[in-house]
Design an enzyme around this catalytic site. Structure first.
Site, PDB file in Angstrom:
ATOM      1  N   ASN A 100      18.901  36.644  57.389  1.00  0.00           N
ATOM      2  CA  ASN A 100      18.637  35.370  56.724  1.00  0.00           C
ATOM      3  C   ASN A 100      18.924  35.490  55.235  1.00  0.00           C
ATOM      4  O   ASN A 100      18.234  36.239  54.532  1.00  0.00           O
ATOM      5  CB  ASN A 100      17.169  34.978  56.906  1.00  0.00           C
ATOM      6  N   HIS A 125      31.765  49.729  36.130  1.00  0.00           N
ATOM      7  CA  HIS A 125      32.895  50.211  35.333  1.00  0.00           C
ATOM      8  C   HIS A 125      32.717  51.700  35.045  1.00  0.00           C
ATOM      9  O   HIS A 125      31.604  52.188  34.889  1.00  0.00           O
ATOM     10  CB  HIS A 125      32.970  49.451  34.006  1.00  0.00           C
ATOM     11  N   LYS A 174      16.828  52.691  42.377  1.00  0.00           N
ATOM     12  CA  LYS A 174      16.581  53.914  43.141  1.00  0.00           C
ATOM     13  C   LYS A 174      16.141  53.528  44.547  1.00  0.00           C
ATOM     14  O   LYS A 174      15.584  52.451  44.763  1.00  0.00           O
ATOM     15  CB  LYS A 174      15.472  54.749  42.504  1.00  0.00           C
TER      16      LYS A 174
END
Length: 163
Positions: free
Chosen positions: A46, A77, A129
């Protein structure tokens, strides 16, 4: 109004089905969303407005729910390349979201992260993390501050009580 919402849901869902690498049934897309061919969705996923971008692989498990305006960013980047502040190359990192995960509104998930089974991520969080199974996490950066009642969770899962 209900007919318009139903039509928009159909359009949003159709767009994601075309864009992703694979998806399970059912798939619900209730807000404008984007994804890549490197996105693989489980069953009963969903989205309420999800942006998935970048060159990394994104795997989302069964019974996933997102709030509005969530993002998964799988590339960055290269800031240690030939130029500064960054060069023309990208660093790609995968994201793995296990089953039964719930994201609040405006959650951002960065590449290289796994969100464990049954985890809940608080609205407005930035996940940089990995988050363990059954954890409740939030903030910027997101930290674990609680945990589901694991026995309750496992009973509901065994009973196949999914939203």
């Amino acid at each position: 109004m209900r007919l318009i919402r139903k039509f928009l849901r159909f359009l949003y869902t159709s767009k994601i089905k075309i864009k992703v690498g694979s998806y399970g049934h059912p798939l619900y897309v209730n807000g404008s969303s984007t994804a890549t061919k490197k996105t693989f969705l489980g069953t009963n996923v969903n989205f309420n407005g999800m942006e998935i971008g970048g060159c990394g692989v994104v795997k989302i498990g069964d019974n996933f729910h997102s709030g509005k305006a969530c993002s998964i960013i799988t590339q960055n980047h290269n800031y240690e390349g030939e130029k500064i502040p960054y060069d023309n190359t990208f660093i790609c990192k995968d994201v793995n979201i296990e089953e039964n995960v719930w994201l609040g509104n405006r959650v951002i998930i960065l590449g290289g992260v796994t969100i464990g089974e049954g985890a809940i991520i608080q609205a407005g969080s930035v996940v940089v993390k990995s988050i363990p199974k059954y954890a409740i996490a939030g903030g910027s950066p997101a930290i674990v501050f609680g945990q589901r009642d694991i026995e309750h969770y496992k009973r509901r899962k065994e009973e196949k009580r999914f939203h």
